[in-house]
Design a protein around this motif. Structure first.
Motif, short mmCIF file in Angstrom:
data_model
loop_
_atom_site.label_atom_id
_atom_site.label_comp_id
_atom_site.label_asym_id
_atom_site.label_seq_id
_atom_site.Cartn_x
_atom_site.Cartn_y
_atom_site.Cartn_z
N LYS A 3 -40.90 6.15 32.74
CA LYS A 3 -42.23 5.62 32.42
C LYS A 3 -43.15 6.74 31.95
N ILE A 4 -43.10 7.87 32.65
CA ILE A 4 -43.96 9.01 32.32
C ILE A 4 -43.63 9.53 30.92
N ILE A 5 -42.36 9.67 30.63
CA ILE A 5 -41.94 10.17 29.31
C ILE A 5 -42.35 9.19 28.22
N ARG A 6 -42.18 7.89 28.48
CA ARG A 6 -42.59 6.88 27.50
C ARG A 6 -44.09 6.97 27.20
N LEU A 7 -44.88 7.11 28.26
CA LEU A 7 -46.33 7.23 28.07
C LEU A 7 -46.70 8.51 27.33
N LEU A 8 -46.04 9.60 27.67
CA LEU A 8 -46.33 10.87 26.98
C LEU A 8 -45.95 10.80 25.50
#
Length: 87
Positions: A7-12
């Motif tokens: 999720k964090i990578i997708r948002l970044l």
């Protein structure tokens, strides 16, 4: 609560795409308010990512240090982050 790296990578990646778009907007001389709106959208995503990371830190690292009786360093770290966030 485990940190949700996907999720964090997708948002970044979303924020990176928005920032690339902002750069193009500036290069193309787009309207300032439109640029500003995109900057705020990017900031909102980065704030959401930071919240995710800090929540995971609290639920994992800080909780673990409290359970082992060695929380002073982790509490100092959180205090320092809060100081930066609340400036």
């Amino acid at each position: 609560m485990k940190r949700d790296d996907e999720k964090i990578i997708r948002l970044l990646k979303t924020a990176r795409g928005q920032i690339d778009g902002i750069i193009r907007m500036i290069e193309e001389g787009q309207y300032c308010i439109d640029v500003s709106n995109q900057i705020m959208a990017s900031q909102a995503i980065l704030s959401k990512v930071n919240k995710e990371v800090l929540n995971a830190h609290l639920h994992n690292c800080v909780l673990s240090s409290i359970e082992t009786g060695d929380a002073t360093q982790k509490m100092d770290e959180i205090s320092s982050v809060l100081d930066k966030l609340l400036k």
